[in-house]
Design a protein around this motif. Sequence first.
Motif, short mmCIF file in Angstrom:
data_model
loop_
_atom_site.label_atom_id
_atom_site.label_comp_id
_atom_site.label_asym_id
_atom_site.label_seq_id
_atom_site.Cartn_x
_atom_site.Cartn_y
_atom_site.Cartn_z
N LYS A 241 0.85 -1.19 0.00
CA LYS A 241 0.00 0.00 0.00
C LYS A 241 0.88 1.23 0.00
O LYS A 241 1.92 1.27 0.64
CB LYS A 241 -0.88 -0.01 1.25
CG LYS A 241 -1.84 1.15 1.32
CD LYS A 241 -2.91 0.93 2.38
CE LYS A 241 -3.85 2.12 2.34
NZ LYS A 241 -5.15 1.88 2.86
N CYS B 10 -0.90 8.08 -0.74
CA CYS B 10 -2.05 8.35 -1.62
C CYS B 10 -3.09 7.25 -1.60
O CYS B 10 -4.14 7.40 -2.21
CB CYS B 10 -1.58 8.62 -3.03
SG CYS B 10 -0.34 7.51 -3.61
N GLY B 11 -2.80 6.15 -0.93
CA GLY B 11 -3.82 5.12 -0.79
C GLY B 11 -3.90 4.12 -1.93
O GLY B 11 -4.80 3.30 -1.96
N ASP B 12 -2.96 4.20 -2.89
CA ASP B 12 -2.94 3.17 -3.93
C ASP B 12 -2.61 1.83 -3.30
O ASP B 12 -1.77 1.76 -2.40
CB ASP B 12 -1.85 3.49 -4.98
CG ASP B 12 -2.18 4.71 -5.80
OD1 ASP B 12 -3.36 5.08 -5.87
OD2 ASP B 12 -1.24 5.30 -6.38
N GLY C 240 -6.36 2.09 -7.43
CA GLY C 240 -5.61 3.35 -7.35
C GLY C 240 -5.73 4.14 -8.62
O GLY C 240 -6.69 3.98 -9.39
N HIS D 126 -9.50 8.12 -10.85
CA HIS D 126 -8.96 8.28 -9.50
C HIS D 126 -8.65 9.75 -9.23
O HIS D 126 -8.26 10.49 -10.13
CB HIS D 126 -7.70 7.44 -9.36
CG HIS D 126 -7.22 7.31 -7.94
ND1 HIS D 126 -6.42 8.26 -7.34
CD2 HIS D 126 -7.46 6.37 -7.01
CE1 HIS D 126 -6.19 7.89 -6.10
NE2 HIS D 126 -6.79 6.73 -5.88
N HIS E 99 -6.20 11.24 -7.92
CA HIS E 99 -4.86 11.69 -8.32
C HIS E 99 -4.80 12.13 -9.77
O HIS E 99 -4.13 13.08 -10.13
CB HIS E 99 -3.83 10.57 -8.16
CG HIS E 99 -3.57 10.27 -6.74
ND1 HIS E 99 -3.16 9.04 -6.31
CD2 HIS E 99 -3.69 11.03 -5.65
CE1 HIS E 99 -3.04 9.06 -5.02
NE2 HIS E 99 -3.36 10.26 -4.59
N GLY F 234 -6.49 12.83 -2.40
CA GLY F 234 -5.99 11.82 -1.48
C GLY F 234 -6.95 11.60 -0.34
O GLY F 234 -8.14 11.86 -0.47
N HIS F 235 -6.42 11.12 0.77
CA HIS F 235 -7.29 10.84 1.92
C HIS F 235 -7.36 12.03 2.87
O HIS F 235 -8.04 11.98 3.88
CB HIS F 235 -6.86 9.57 2.65
CG HIS F 235 -5.40 9.54 3.00
ND1 HIS F 235 -4.81 10.47 3.82
CD2 HIS F 235 -4.42 8.68 2.65
CE1 HIS F 235 -3.53 10.18 3.95
NE2 HIS F 235 -3.25 9.12 3.25
N SER G 225 -11.27 5.55 -1.00
CA SER G 225 -9.87 5.64 -0.59
C SER G 225 -9.34 7.06 -0.76
O SER G 225 -8.37 7.44 -0.13
CB SER G 225 -9.02 4.67 -1.40
OG SER G 225 -9.02 5.04 -2.75
#
Lengths: 131, 409
Positions: free
Chosen positions: A35, A39-41, A64, B345, B347, B363-364, B377
């Motif tokens: 992980k 960025c949580g990918d 992601g 996504h 990003h 992002g989170h 996510s």
Amino acid sequence: MDMIELMYQENILDHYKNPHNFGKMENATVHHHEKNPLCGDELDMFLMIDENKKIVDVKVHPTGCAISVASASMLSDEIKGKSIDEVKNMTKEQILEMLGIPISPVRLKCALLSLDTLKNSTLIFEKYMRK
Amino acid sequence: MLKTKTIMDVETIRKDFPILQRKVHGKPLVYFDNAATSQKPKEVIDALDFYYNNYNANVHRSIHQLGEEATAAYEKAREKIAEFINAQYEEVIFTKNSTEGLNLLAYSLTSGLKQGDEIVISQLEHHSNFVPWQQMAKHLGLKLKFIEINENAELDEESIKKNITKKTKIVSIGHISNAIGTINPVEDIARITHENGALMIVDGSQAAPHIPLDMKKIDSDFYVFTGHKMLGPTGVGVVYGKKELLEASRPFLYGGEMINEVKFDDTTFNKLPWKFEAGTPNIAEGIGLGVAVDYLTKVGMQNILNRDRELLDYAMEKIKEIDGITVYGPKERASILSFNVKGVHAHDVSQILDSEGVAIRAGHHCCMPLMSVLGISATARASFYLYNTEQEVDTFINAIHKVKKIFGV
């Protein structure tokens, strides 16, 4: 074509929308989850490895951004049929060449999640073999 | 929602922010990442420069002209900040940022707690108001409880009442959610907290830049914020605390400046606020935050709040016209627009927006527990401030269309 269109070119988006070797695997020799905390990918990699240390099958389950998913998809094609010894020392440069698009420094971690997952998978495999 | 026509002139304000003149990838910068950090007016930048060029000296100890000037300016900044939040001078403690402020409180306030005592936070919290309490609870055997959000992404009233009980010792709640813009009823929560005999902390990182603050009205025991999100420099933040509570609390950092007398076997501590300010502080930055507060006061916090609403309403209306957009957070919210584009996504949204000069965050948002509650996510987040315009929102909307075009969604 501007920079952004170069980055999100068709083959990257194809891999993102339909990742190759997508899915999970029962009875994988190695299953590893990695992980990217920033960025949580996420990426799950499943390797089926035979007695000659050859990767006979691979499945990837990425979640992601386009870059991290495309990278996992391409890498899965790249390593299928190769031996662990051939892939364990793959470099960042090889991954970037494989992607073939400009990657800014902040997106590098997205591009390289697949490589980290592969490297840690091979380490787990080798540790397991030594036992 | 209260609708008042803004009386501030955005074009005049924009001229005060030199960075807004720059181009990004050949396009005018559209800065919508204000919840991460705000841009700084020239007055603030100049104040730092002027300090280093003209009266750089250590504060509170150097008995010479420069030291006198530096101390006076630094303490004047504290006075302005106290006035800005309607607090007393001794109740304003300078820290490095909100994170340090919350850690200060987490360490100082838990020192007298017993195993099984309870701390209450919420599902909305930023990691900086989450991890310190979680770790304190773990090390000291305290129980950490979470107020849940309802289907509107607001703190659930029942959950507030259920979680804050006679066992509760500390309640620490964000005033405004940095991730989705929820404005929490901190006055009500403070009242409930006090009815149960506990201490109330508010993390005001996202509120101090955007809404008029009155410590007497909110009546929390502590209120924490950071300078760099409210036009000030990085490296300076504030912990407000009720005087009698600060006096009764243990210092967090020990060292120079925070002492009264040091002997081989013991130390007595300095008066408030310096008891909590060990070591040489960020002097220029503290002075800079005072100038930022002057700027905000000059524009008027109520004007800023009204303008935020105006711009948010405009952006909401525009973004809702686009297919495949999910907006997170409640209807009534601060100027934070958290969203996702279906099939893309966050990003990638952010990267493509950047190619049009539009800076957002993806992002989170340092809220991983909240993201898990929302079942996602990441989100893309546009956050506005006093210098943003409707025209910039249009650029942002067009850039979202570009995202959709590139991804074919």
